[in-house]
Design a protein around this motif. Structure first.
Motif, PDB file in Angstrom:
ATOM      1  N   THR A 896       0.957  -1.109   0.078  1.00  0.00           N
ATOM      2  CA  THR A 896      -0.262  -0.077  -0.079  1.00  0.00           C
ATOM      3  C   THR A 896       0.881   1.205  -0.046  1.00  0.00           C
ATOM      4  OG1 THR A 896      -1.746  -1.199   1.270  1.00  0.00           O
ATOM      5  CG2 THR A 896      -2.015   1.304   1.170  1.00  0.00           C
ATOM      6  N   PRO A 897       0.723   2.088  -1.015  1.00  0.00           N
ATOM      7  CA  PRO A 897       1.593   3.527  -0.984  1.00  0.00           C
ATOM      8  C   PRO A 897       1.299   4.229   0.007  1.00  0.00           C
ATOM      9  CG  PRO A 897       0.394   3.015  -2.851  1.00  0.00           C
ATOM     10  CD  PRO A 897      -0.363   2.180  -2.198  1.00  0.00           C
ATOM     11  N   MET A 898       2.112   4.824   0.530  1.00  0.00           N
ATOM     12  CA  MET A 898       1.900   5.902   1.802  1.00  0.00           C
ATOM     13  C   MET A 898       2.243   7.219   1.392  1.00  0.00           C
ATOM     14  SD  MET A 898       3.696   3.599   4.645  1.00  0.00           S
ATOM     15  CE  MET A 898       3.154   4.690   6.119  1.00  0.00           C
ATOM     16  N   GLY A 899       1.238   8.157   1.643  1.00  0.00           N
ATOM     17  CA  GLY A 899       1.663   9.674   1.167  1.00  0.00           C
ATOM     18  C   GLY A 899       1.353  10.078  -0.146  1.00  0.00           C
ATOM     19  N   GLY A 900       0.569   9.190  -0.948  1.00  0.00           N
ATOM     20  CA  GLY A 900       0.202   9.402  -2.432  1.00  0.00           C
ATOM     21  C   GLY A 900       0.191   8.346  -3.072  1.00  0.00           C
ATOM     22  N   SER A 901      -0.532   8.406  -4.450  1.00  0.00           N
ATOM     23  CA  SER A 901      -0.675   7.251  -5.235  1.00  0.00           C
ATOM     24  C   SER A 901       0.648   6.951  -6.030  1.00  0.00           C
ATOM     25  CB  SER A 901      -1.659   7.447  -6.237  1.00  0.00           C
ATOM     26  OG  SER A 901      -1.336   8.612  -7.041  1.00  0.00           O
ATOM     27  N   MET A 902       0.697   5.465  -6.195  1.00  0.00           N
ATOM     28  CA  MET A 902       1.795   4.869  -7.108  1.00  0.00           C
ATOM     29  C   MET A 902       1.241   3.916  -7.924  1.00  0.00           C
ATOM     30  SD  MET A 902       4.625   4.257  -4.086  1.00  0.00           S
ATOM     31  CE  MET A 902       5.022   5.501  -2.638  1.00  0.00           C
ATOM     32  N   PRO A 903       0.569   4.269  -9.109  1.00  0.00           N
ATOM     33  CA  PRO A 903      -0.061   3.535 -10.014  1.00  0.00           C
ATOM     34  C   PRO A 903       0.643   2.442 -10.443  1.00  0.00           C
ATOM     35  CG  PRO A 903       0.236   5.854 -10.979  1.00  0.00           C
ATOM     36  CD  PRO A 903       0.895   5.869  -9.515  1.00  0.00           C
ATOM     37  N   ASP A 904       2.015   2.364 -10.672  1.00  0.00           N
ATOM     38  CA  ASP A 904       2.812   1.488 -11.279  1.00  0.00           C
ATOM     39  C   ASP A 904       3.371   0.554 -10.199  1.00  0.00           C
ATOM     40  OD1 ASP A 904       4.223   3.783 -13.551  1.00  0.00           O
ATOM     41  OD2 ASP A 904       2.302   2.212 -13.841  1.00  0.00           O
ATOM     42  N   LEU A 905       3.029   0.635  -8.909  1.00  0.00           N
ATOM     43  CA  LEU A 905       3.541  -0.114  -7.625  1.00  0.00           C
ATOM     44  C   LEU A 905       3.139  -1.552  -8.046  1.00  0.00           C
ATOM     45  CD1 LEU A 905       5.241   0.301  -5.116  1.00  0.00           C
ATOM     46  CD2 LEU A 905       3.070   0.050  -3.936  1.00  0.00           C
ATOM     47  N   HIS A 906       4.074  -2.530  -8.057  1.00  0.00           N
ATOM     48  CA  HIS A 906       4.111  -3.919  -8.299  1.00  0.00           C
ATOM     49  C   HIS A 906       5.076  -4.898  -7.422  1.00  0.00           C
ATOM     50  CE1 HIS A 906       6.744  -2.872 -11.175  1.00  0.00           C
ATOM     51  NE2 HIS A 906       7.283  -4.238 -11.379  1.00  0.00           N
ATOM     52  N   LEU A 907       4.582  -5.805  -7.427  1.00  0.00           N
ATOM     53  CA  LEU A 907       5.328  -6.888  -6.818  1.00  0.00           C
ATOM     54  C   LEU A 907       6.407  -7.702  -8.036  1.00  0.00           C
ATOM     55  CD1 LEU A 907       6.277  -8.635  -4.084  1.00  0.00           C
ATOM     56  CD2 LEU A 907       4.839 -10.414  -4.877  1.00  0.00           C
ATOM     57  N   ARG A 908       7.803  -7.141  -7.742  1.00  0.00           N
ATOM     58  CA  ARG A 908       8.634  -7.400  -9.144  1.00  0.00           C
ATOM     59  C   ARG A 908       9.254  -8.886  -8.889  1.00  0.00           C
ATOM     60  NH1 ARG A 908      14.467  -4.255 -10.205  1.00  0.00           N
ATOM     61  NH2 ARG A 908      15.110  -5.671 -11.841  1.00  0.00           N
ATOM     62  N   GLN A 909       9.527  -9.345  -7.626  1.00  0.00           N
ATOM     63  CA  GLN A 909       9.864 -10.593  -7.351  1.00  0.00           C
ATOM     64  C   GLN A 909       9.020 -11.359  -6.102  1.00  0.00           C
ATOM     65  OE1 GLN A 909      14.182 -11.309  -6.769  1.00  0.00           O
ATOM     66  NE2 GLN A 909      13.664 -12.921  -5.331  1.00  0.00           N
ATOM     67  N   GLU A 910       8.445 -12.353  -6.282  1.00  0.00           N
ATOM     68  CA  GLU A 910       7.694 -13.204  -5.174  1.00  0.00           C
ATOM     69  C   GLU A 910       8.663 -13.680  -4.337  1.00  0.00           C
ATOM     70  OE1 GLU A 910       4.449 -15.797  -5.796  1.00  0.00           O
ATOM     71  OE2 GLU A 910       4.266 -15.113  -7.799  1.00  0.00           O
ATOM     72  N   ALA A 911       8.424 -14.290  -3.104  1.00  0.00           N
ATOM     73  CA  ALA A 911       9.421 -14.652  -2.172  1.00  0.00           C
ATOM     74  C   ALA A 911      10.272 -15.813  -2.750  1.00  0.00           C
ATOM     75  CB  ALA A 911       8.773 -15.186  -0.807  1.00  0.00           C
ATOM     76  N   GLY A 912      11.696 -15.533  -2.611  1.00  0.00           N
ATOM     77  CA  GLY A 912      12.599 -16.509  -3.082  1.00  0.00           C
ATOM     78  C   GLY A 912      13.996 -16.252  -2.557  1.00  0.00           C
ATOM     79  N   LYS A 913      14.852 -16.944  -2.871  1.00  0.00           N
ATOM     80  CA  LYS A 913      16.220 -16.869  -2.370  1.00  0.00           C
ATOM     81  C   LYS A 913      16.982 -15.465  -2.815  1.00  0.00           C
ATOM     82  CE  LYS A 913      16.927 -20.256   0.890  1.00  0.00           C
ATOM     83  NZ  LYS A 913      17.470 -20.163   2.213  1.00  0.00           N
ATOM     84  N   LYS A 914      17.986 -14.901  -2.070  1.00  0.00           N
ATOM     85  CA  LYS A 914      18.613 -13.853  -2.949  1.00  0.00           C
ATOM     86  C   LYS A 914      20.000 -14.195  -3.020  1.00  0.00           C
ATOM     87  CE  LYS A 914      19.778  -9.439  -3.944  1.00  0.00           C
ATOM     88  NZ  LYS A 914      19.773  -9.301  -5.343  1.00  0.00           N
ATOM     89  N   TYR A 915      20.322 -14.112  -4.201  1.00  0.00           N
ATOM     90  CA  TYR A 915      21.705 -14.152  -4.583  1.00  0.00           C
ATOM     91  C   TYR A 915      22.749 -12.937  -4.373  1.00  0.00           C
ATOM     92  CZ  TYR A 915      25.957 -16.076  -7.087  1.00  0.00           C
ATOM     93  OH  TYR A 915      27.197 -16.792  -7.474  1.00  0.00           O
TER      94      TYR A 915
END
Length: 979
Positions: A896-915
């Protein structure tokens, strides 16, 4: 921007089950068990067990166990001792265990002042534990821990009694061991149990059971004991390891005396038994506490009124009683008979001179019923049928007390003699007396201790002769319980410190209906508040003032306490004296079961009766005129021989006065109490409040006693351990003294308030709170003048049980299903494999239950959330716990954006290991499409997939007839459905 900043600007996650799981190590590591409080639990099942027997140690027989250890301990810096002991001799040095190596000495003993005293580290450390242990009716659980690795000096020697820690700061002459010291010789070289290894003296006089020594570990009482559902500290089986020199001596002898020294730990650390006989194997244990003859009952009213005193000797676990030469030696027992049930005991006669055995009324001067050796019945007996023959040395007199049918039958060598009728409503206890130094009795209440006895399963005791059918041995498990399992569900005491802000005082286990508050550190008025008159309405017991309104002083009653306003009259942090701003609060729950009712009425100026809901006659009534400035009138059923015409004033020191205009010369009944025309109780049109109390088995007691002006003062039997005692002298002037076990956590009690004055705490060592009553320990005229008469009101902390003493609530491991029908409050973390809440089913509340896993979901769902700060590209990488992927499945995401809208906000990577840095790091999620350097509130949920969750799925809808803690048709929360 660095790669670490890019990975995560803010990492903030909360996992409900994760936090709970993390809590386990915190609980164990920080010993939070000491602050865990168990609340009322109906039908709670705790992993306790029954101890089958104990060993009696007789100092006159030089009984003790000995062993010389030839192996080096696992860790001389850490060790734990746990044992149960029941005392027989007071004011004498009694050693529990002692080690001596020719130079230094270690050990733990009860000194001649009845306090635990410690020698540690070869005598270079130790001290005396404040608080006396002088209750011969009680089993005490003692845990002693040495841990010199503790950075805090005061934590290197620790003592717990019945689960309560006695901190080193309250000891006398505490001397700390050096950090990491290994000078300790306890259970390392020559060691004795029941005797001082250094002086070969100081033999234990009493009973001992279930002795553990754990070598190399510093444990807590929760490894050996737990509070049962009544709040009584009871033993549990230790399941840990013992170390090289560790052992477990159950002290449950079999057919040989040597069996007492058997180690059941598996370590093979057997002990040599010295002088203990097989007759010293008894079934008096912490879980099956038997009555014995008592060292403290000689001050009871009946004995005083008949000029009977105890000058004789009790030995052999207080089962052998020998008189002196004054002709009036008498003693009673530690347990009195309840109003119902059938009980049997025996006494083997010693000698050939005058002696009596029987029972006595413990509260009045009448009704001593005893069988004399010359074939007569003793003084004050009721009518009887049959006849009494003489008896001689070694004859066994059996006494069968039938409280159900109000009679007592006597037997000589199993031959019936006679039956004596009893007066109903009178409390009796076993009694013996005689006046020659060579006469007395070997008593047996079923615990054994003599040769030639056989176990009778029906009665639950060892006897010479089989008891009559239906009669039981005199032990706590054979006594019928009272109507209240946990006294603290209806009455409790809390202390607190005043605050400059509003505060709630809680943890009372119930919603109070009467709260009485007094400042203890400074001079200040008492305040009484009740739920009938309303939270803001205050009455002052030490003044005649009419009722006053003050919403800031006492702003609300709550479900488990009350709320106070900032800087109120009962919430002031001022330090006008040392330790200022301290308060004590006494709270009662209105309940016919507990014998407490609050009644308000309007006076009419004429003789009248007023209804109440106790269902039995009140024993104690306090009345205050709310409208006028009249006195507080008090009725007490033991106030003189004519309480219906006599009265006392709560706000006054005045003695009892005779005036039938108070109670109209009419005693209370099961449905009404009476008032006359006196203005204190019945001014026309004035408003009144009456607090009515009726004596309730195992919860409250109201009676009287006569003072003796001795530090070995009168003993008052209540049948429970008191939490609160109020005393008023009636034959002369005297204050209304109040003591409680919240201000005095060990004996003797010293902190007293006086209901009729505004004085701060008194400081006289006045009385001992015992497992079966209280005993006066000071000569102060206000509560123990020679020949003075006194009334008392007492409310219970614990039911009559195997243990007594200070009582906190100690956490433990519960290994079976436990059903709590009230709140459970935990001061520390909770570690659990799965969790649900249970309510009455909203669609079918009378027939079904609804179970939900935390958090109020039909799934075992973990919730992780936080706030992420986006980087210059409007992205953030959020790190999740390392176990996230292993613990969870079926992920759900929110951002959820805070302080204003962010129309393109999205989940770029689901939960997974970080290299990261050439290796896989912890699992992460990536957010993108946001406003550069913006802020996003995020949430991830997962469903548990660990083995515990898989093997214990939540069954959401359950029929009530499929449960074992609520019946079909009953409601868990009847108030929610208007019932």
């Amino acid at each position: 921007m660095s790669i670490l900043t890019d990975v995560m600007k803010i990492v903030r996650w909360i996992s409900l089950t994760g936090v709970l799981a993390f809590g386990l190590s915190a609980v164990v590591g920080a010993a939070v068990f000491q602050s865990v409080r168990l609340q009322p639990a109906d039908a709670a099942v705790i992993n306790t067990f029954s101890l089958a027997s104990s060993t009696r140690f007789i100092s006159g027989s030089s009984d003790y166990l000995s062993k010389t250890f030839s192996t080096t301990p696992t860790d001389r810096a850490k060790k734990t001792v746990s044992l149960w002991v029941k005392r027989s001799a007071l004011s004498a040095e009694n050693h529990l265990f002692s080690s001596y190596n020719g130079g230094g000495q270690d050990g733990l003993f009860l000194n001649s002042s009845d306090k635990l005293q410690i020698y540690a580290m070869g005598g270079g450390a130790g001290g005396t534990v404040n608080g006396v242990l002088r209750d011969p009716a009680a089993w005490y659980h003692v845990v002693y821990v040495i841990d010199t690795t503790q950075a805090t000096a005061g934590d290197r020697l620790k003592i717990w009694i019945n689960g309560t820690n006695y901190p080193s700061g309250s000891w006398t002459s505490y001397s700390t061991p050096s950090l990491n010291s290994t000078a300790d010789i306890l259970f390392y070289q020559s060691t004795e149990i029941g005797r001082d290894d250094f002086t070969s003296s100081g033999y234990l006089d009493g009973y001992m059971s279930d002795v553990y020594f754990v070598d190399g570990q510093a444990l807590f009482p929760s490894s050996f004991g737990v509070l049962n559902q009544s709040g009584v500290w009871v033993p549990i089986a230790y399941t840990g390891t013992y170390g090289t020199n560790g052992f477990h001596l159950p002290l449950m002898g079999t057919s040989t005396a040597a069996s007492v020294g058997t180690d059941t730990s598996g370590r093979g650390n057997y002990w040599t038994v010295n002088n203990i006989a097989t007759t010293d194997f008894v079934i008096d244990t912490p879980t099956n506490n038997f009555t014995t003859m008592s060292l403290v009952v000689e001050g009871m009213p009946n004995f005083q009124a008949n000029s009977l005193t105890w000058g004789g000797t009790l030995t052999e676990g207080n089962l052998k009683a020998i008189g002196s030469a004054n002709g009036t030696d008498v003693t009673g027992s530690t347990i009195a008979f309840p109003s119902t049930g059938k009980y049997y005991f025996e006494g083997k006669y010693i000698g050939s001179d005058t002696a009596w055995i029987g029972i006595a009324n413990i509260f009045t001067a009448a009704k001593i019923i005893a069988y004399r050796n010359n074939g007569s019945i003793a003084q004050n007996a009721d009518t009887f049928t049959g006849s009494f023959s003489t008896y001689a040395q070694d004859d066994v007199i059996g006494v069968a007390v039938d409280m159900d049918n109000a009679s007592t039958s006597f037997y000589k060598n199993n031959v019936y003699q006679a039956t004596v009728s009893l007066t109903r409503g009178i409390t009796y206890m076993p009694l013996i007396f005689g006046g020659n130094a060579v006469i007395g009795y070997y008593m047996n209440f079923g615990q054994g201790g003599q040769s030639g006895l056989s176990y009778d399963a029906a009665s639950g005791g060892y006897f010479k002769y089989t008891p009559p059918s239906g009669f039981k041995a005199v032990s706590v498990p054979n006594l019928p319980g009272g109507p209240i399992d946990r006294p603290m569900d209806y009455f409790n005491v809390k202390t607190y410190t005043g605050s400059s802000t509003s505060q709630s005082i809680g943890d009372f286990n119930f919603a109070p209906d009467l709260v009485w508050i007094k400042a203890t550190s400074t001079t200040a008025d008492h305040g009484l508040f009740d739920s009938i008159r309303g939270a803001g309405a205050v009455l002052i017991s030490n003044r005649t003032n009419a009722e006053a309104a003050s919403s800031t002083a006492f702003s609300a009653f709550t479900s488990n306490g009350f709320t106070l306003g900032a800087f109120g009259a009962f919430n002031n942090p001022a330090t006008t004296t040392a330790g200022g701003g301290k308060y004590v609060s006494w709270a009662w729950k209105e309940s016919a079961t507990a014998g407490f009712d609050i009644v308000t009425y309007t006076g009419n100026g004429a003789n009248r009766t007023i209804p109440h809901s106790l269902g039995r006659a009140a024993d104690f009534i306090i009345i205050k005129d709310r409208t006028g400035t009249n006195d507080w009138a008090v009725y007490h059923s033991s106030n003189t021989t004519a309480p219906a015409t006599d009265y006392l004033l709560l706000n006054s020191t005045a003695a009892t006065a005779d005036d039938d205009t108070y109670w109209n010369d009419t005693q209370p009944t099961a449905s009404v109490f009476s008032v006359g025309t006196n203005v204190d109780v019945n001014t026309n049109t004035n408003s009144y409040v009456a607090y009515l109390f009726a004596s309730t088995t195992g919860f409250s007691s109201f009676g009287s006693y006569t003072g003796n002006a001795s530090a070995d003062g009168p003993f008052v039997y209540t049948g429970f351990k008191p939490r609160y005692v109020m005393i008023k002298r009636t034959d002369s002037t005297g204050d209304w003294f109040i003591w409680d076990t919240a201000r005095d956590t060990y004996n003797p009690a010293t902190a007293s308030s006086t209901a009729n004055t505004s004085a701060a705490n008194g400081s006289t060592a006045a009385l001992d709170f015992l497992s079966n009553g209280f005993k006066m320990r000071a000569t102060t005229a206000g509560f123990n003048a020679s020949g003075g008469t006194y009334i008392y009101a007492a409310f219970a902390e614990l039911p009559l049980a195997g243990s007594s003493g200070p009582s906190n609530y100690i956490g433990t491991t519960i290994t079976r299903n436990t059903n709590f029908r009230n709140s459970l409050y935990v001061a520390g973390a909770v570690a659990k494999g799965s969790g649900t809440f249970v309510i009455d089913h909203p669609l079918d509340p009378e027939n079904k239950l609804l179970y939900h896993s935390f958090v109020e979901s039909p799934d075992m769902k973990n919730v992780y959330d936080g706030v992420a700060e986006l980087n210059d590209n409007g992205e953030a990488t959020i790190e999740l716990p390392s176990y996230f992927l292993k613990l969870n499945k079926d992920f759900r995401y929110l951002a959820t954006p805070m302080g204003g809208s962010m129309p393109d906000l999205h989940l770029r990577q689901e939960a997974g290991k970080k290299y990261l840095f050439g290796a896989f790091g912890p699992p992460v999620i990536r957010i993108a499409g946001g406003t550069p350097n913006g802020r996003v509130s995020w949430q991830v949920t997962g469903i548990r997939q660990d083995p515990v969750a898989v093997q214990n799925p939540v069954i959401v809808e359950v029929n009530k007839d499929q449960t074992d803690f609520i019946k079909k048709g009953e409601l868990l929360h009847p108030e929610a459905f208007g019932n």
